[in-house]
Design a protein around this motif. Structure first.
Motif, short mmCIF file in Angstrom:
data_model
loop_
_atom_site.label_atom_id
_atom_site.label_comp_id
_atom_site.label_asym_id
_atom_site.label_seq_id
_atom_site.Cartn_x
_atom_site.Cartn_y
_atom_site.Cartn_z
N TYR A 14 0.83 -1.24 -0.06
CA TYR A 14 -0.05 -0.10 0.02
C TYR A 14 0.69 1.32 -0.44
CZ TYR A 14 0.64 0.71 5.07
OH TYR A 14 1.92 0.41 6.34
N ASP A 30 -5.13 9.91 -1.01
CA ASP A 30 -5.24 8.72 -0.70
C ASP A 30 -4.25 7.79 -0.16
OD1 ASP A 30 -7.60 9.71 -2.46
OD2 ASP A 30 -7.16 8.66 -4.10
N ILE A 33 -3.81 -0.07 -2.70
CA ILE A 33 -3.54 -1.28 -2.16
C ILE A 33 -2.71 -1.18 -3.82
CG2 ILE A 33 -4.23 -3.40 -2.01
CD1 ILE A 33 -6.99 -2.46 -0.71
N ARG A 188 -7.76 -0.23 -6.32
CA ARG A 188 -8.56 0.06 -5.19
C ARG A 188 -7.86 0.50 -3.98
NH1 ARG A 188 -13.30 -1.55 -3.71
NH2 ARG A 188 -13.51 -4.07 -5.61
N MET A 190 -7.60 1.92 -0.25
CA MET A 190 -8.16 1.25 1.15
C MET A 190 -8.80 2.55 1.76
SD MET A 190 -4.58 -0.12 2.38
CE MET A 190 -4.56 -0.06 4.41
N TYR A 191 -8.46 3.61 2.29
CA TYR A 191 -8.59 4.83 2.43
C TYR A 191 -8.57 6.04 1.93
CZ TYR A 191 -5.55 4.98 6.24
OH TYR A 191 -4.01 4.57 6.36
N ARG A 205 -14.32 7.25 -0.26
CA ARG A 205 -13.54 7.10 -1.05
C ARG A 205 -12.70 5.96 -0.13
NH1 ARG A 205 -11.22 9.84 -5.21
NH2 ARG A 205 -9.38 8.89 -4.83
N PHE A 206 -13.36 5.35 1.16
CA PHE A 206 -13.00 3.89 1.79
C PHE A 206 -13.26 2.97 0.82
CE2 PHE A 206 -11.74 5.32 6.86
CZ PHE A 206 -11.79 6.61 5.83
N GLY A 207 -12.17 2.34 0.72
CA GLY A 207 -12.88 0.42 -0.22
C GLY A 207 -12.94 1.03 -1.38
N LYS A 209 -12.76 1.68 -5.90
CA LYS A 209 -12.49 0.91 -6.75
C LYS A 209 -12.16 2.57 -7.63
CE LYS A 209 -14.49 -3.25 -8.04
NZ LYS A 209 -16.81 -4.21 -8.70
#
Length: 210
Positions: A14, A30, A33, A188, A190-191, A205-207, A209
């Motif tokens: 990440y 941001d 991942i 994607r 993460m957060y 924006r958490f998780g 795509k």
């Protein structure tokens, strides 16, 4: 700890997006991942490819080691080996086919280059080339490399551009990127934390795509 280091070097990692070069797709703050097995299996801690998994595709958002200074970068892959690429006044041509540009409104001011960095006009477009499409930003008042002559991408190399087209140090400046320097694909988040607003969470924006 050794296990975590191994996983991050060989399987998945990440990264924090540190700059605005991929706005409006990726924002400062941001956490993305990176799938390090998306394209190749590598010898851990090296760029030595042990096995090909799949080939990078046009439009992928990838991480790679800059051939200029070794810094880890995140950009969009726009041209494959064998492609002939040209840019004329911001307009991208791949194998003689021009990308289409549709003006669009920014999703929010948060998706524009921060004013502390640039206070001039920003125009958001949806760039389309075949079935691929994504949003990008141009800055008419900023000095940038907006045109270059046709270039044929050699075997084993790729062209990378930032979605924030006039605010990105990409293949126009650092050169084409060899496959072994590509470290993974980003699909994607993460957060995300907004550093300009006391690191408040961007919950949408958490998780998410890309």
């Amino acid at each position: 700890m050794l296990g975590m280091v191994f996983v991050r070097s060989a399987l998945a990692d990440y990264y924090v997006v540190p700059t605005s070069s991929m706005y409006p797709t990726l924002l400062e703050g941001d956490r993305v991942i990176c799938d390090r097995l998306a394209y190749d299996v590598k010898l851990p801690f090296t760029d030595v490819i042990l096995k090909h998994v799949s080939d990078p595709q046009r439009g992928d958002v990838v991480t790679f080691t800059s051939p200029e200074d070794g810094v880890r970068l995140i950009k969009r892959l726009v041209a494959l080996p064998g492609d002939v690429v040209e840019m004329r006044e911001e307009k991208l041509f791949i194998n003689g086919v021009a990308a289409a540009y549709e003006p669009t409104e920014p999703r929010s001011d948060d998706h524009l280059t921060p004013k502390r960095e640039y206070q001039g006009q920003q125009l958001v477009y949806k760039e389309r080339l075949g079935s691929l499409q994504h949003e990008m930003i141009v800055m008419p008042e900023r000095e940038a490399l907006r045109s270059f002559a046709p270039v044929k991408v050699p075997e084993g190399e790729y062209m990378m551009l930032g979605d924030n087209r006039d605010n990105s140090r990409d293949s126009r400046y650092i050169g084409l990127v060899k496959r072994e320097l590509i470290t993974g694909q980003v699909k994607r988040l993460m957060y995300s934390l907004n550093g300009d607003r006391y690191y408040s969470p961007r919950f949408d924006r958490f998780g998410a795509k890309i």
